[in-house]
Design an enzyme around this catalytic site. Structure first.
Site, PDB file in Angstrom:
ATOM      1  CE1 TYR A  23      -4.210  -1.436  -0.337  1.00 55.30           C
ATOM      2  CE2 TYR A  23      -3.184  -3.142   0.979  1.00 55.30           C
ATOM      3  CZ  TYR A  23      -4.201  -2.726   0.154  1.00 55.30           C
ATOM      4  OH  TYR A  23      -5.200  -3.588  -0.203  1.00 55.30           O
TER       5      TYR A  23
ATOM      6  NE  ARG B 135       0.180  -0.426  -6.140  1.00 49.65           N
ATOM      7  CZ  ARG B 135       1.275  -1.157  -5.911  1.00 49.65           C
ATOM      8  NH1 ARG B 135       1.300  -2.065  -4.967  1.00 49.65           N
ATOM      9  NH2 ARG B 135       2.348  -0.983  -6.641  1.00 49.65           N
TER      10      ARG B 135
ATOM     11  CG  ASN C  47     -11.739   4.514  -8.391  1.00 47.71           C
ATOM     12  OD1 ASN C  47     -11.867   3.311  -8.598  1.00 47.71           O
ATOM     13  ND2 ASN C  47     -12.077   5.430  -9.275  1.00 47.71           N
TER      14      ASN C  47
ATOM     15  CG  ASP D  43      -7.890   7.514  -7.148  1.00 47.33           C
ATOM     16  OD1 ASP D  43      -8.634   8.515  -7.201  1.00 47.33           O
ATOM     17  OD2 ASP D  43      -8.039   6.521  -7.891  1.00 47.33           O
TER      18      ASP D  43
ATOM     19  CG  HIS E 116     -14.148  -0.010  -1.843  1.00 47.52           C
ATOM     20  ND1 HIS E 116     -14.309  -0.133  -3.206  1.00 47.52           N
ATOM     21  CD2 HIS E 116     -15.176  -0.707  -1.281  1.00 47.52           C
ATOM     22  CE1 HIS E 116     -15.384  -0.873  -3.460  1.00 47.52           C
ATOM     23  NE2 HIS E 116     -15.929  -1.220  -2.315  1.00 47.52           N
TER      24      HIS E 116
ATOM     25  N   GLY F 111     -16.952   4.115 -15.609  1.00 50.77           N
ATOM     26  CA  GLY F 111     -15.757   3.291 -15.448  1.00 50.77           C
ATOM     27  C   GLY F 111     -15.855   2.185 -14.425  1.00 50.77           C
TER      28      GLY F 111
ATOM     29  CB  SER G 156     -16.517  -4.137 -14.505  1.00 54.18           C
ATOM     30  OG  SER G 156     -16.051  -4.443 -13.203  1.00 54.18           O
TER      31      SER G 156
END
Length: 227
Positions: free
Chosen positions: A53, A56, A87, A89, A104, A170, A172
């Site tokens: 992480y 990331r 996301n 970010d 999340h 964006g 799925s």
């Protein structure tokens, strides 16, 4: 002021150079999800998970918002906009959006290993082993792992129920419970989906489909909605 609710997934961040959560080979940045994104992985090898992480986070801090992030922020000129993102970010915030719900978690904060409600800003990109929260337990990334509760899901469901316009970008719709949020949007609400590969949705006919990548489809849709 009409309420626009936008649900975003990995596809919008991918265009800023951030890897989507799970590649076609089932790996994330070359790792099995079970080795880096579960409470069991953290108990088994906390140093590996922490380092994963940290790397990331470094990538997130180096990434820049793209045209889709900036376009969504422009909608606030005319609408009450809430972005709900899968996301981890902070590109929506850096793109100018003022109301962002992170389903999340957000990787630019740390959290207590004992109490996930205790979160802290991070200086730079690294959480070191041995950095402790006020309860004396190790700090970890403020990210929801597989097998953990998604604390913001009820809030997000309520926001979706109030949508006058709904936009899906964006995603799925493969990760639950986030994927189930589309079912809370009122049936009469205009719904748009922007994605180069439109996923199957049970209420598919109710969606206006824009089969484009986020940086093309979102700015075009925003121009239409502002006019």
């Amino acid at each position: 002021m009409q309420k626009i609710v936008v649900l975003t997934g990995a596809g919008i961040s991918a265009e800023s150079g951030l890897k989507t959560f799970r590649d076609t080979d089932g790996l994330w940045e070359g790792y099995n999800i079970e080795d880096v994104a579960t409470p069991e992985a953290w108990r088994r090898n906390p140093a590996l998970v922490q380092d994963f992480y940290n790397q990331r986070r470094k990538s997130v801090l180096e990434a820049k918002p793209n045209a889709a992030h900036y376009a969504l922020a422009k909608l606030e000129q005319k609408y009450d906009v809430t972005v709900i993102t899968q996301n981890i970010d902070d590109l929506h915030e850096r793109g100018g959006s003022t109301k962002v719900v992170h389903l999340h978690g957000i990787i630019t904060r740390s959290q207590s290993d004992k109490n996930p409600e205790l979160t802290y800003p991070i200086e730079g990109w690294e959480i070191k082993m041995g950095e402790l929260c006020e309860l004396g337990s190790q700090l970890r990334a403020h990210v929801v792992w597989f097998g953990e509760d998604v604390p913001m899901i009820a809030t997000a469901a309520r926001i979706c129920q109030e949508a006058d316009i709904f936009i899906l970008v964006g995603s799925s719709l493969a990760v639950y419970p986030a994927a189930g949020l589309v079912n809370y949007v009122p049936r009469h609400t205009p719904k748009y989906i922007v994605d180069p590969k439109i996923p199957y949705i049970s209420d598919n006919d109710g969606f206006i489909k824009i089969e484009e990548k986020a940086t093309v489809g979102v700015p075009g849709l925003v121009v239409e909605l502002l006019n």
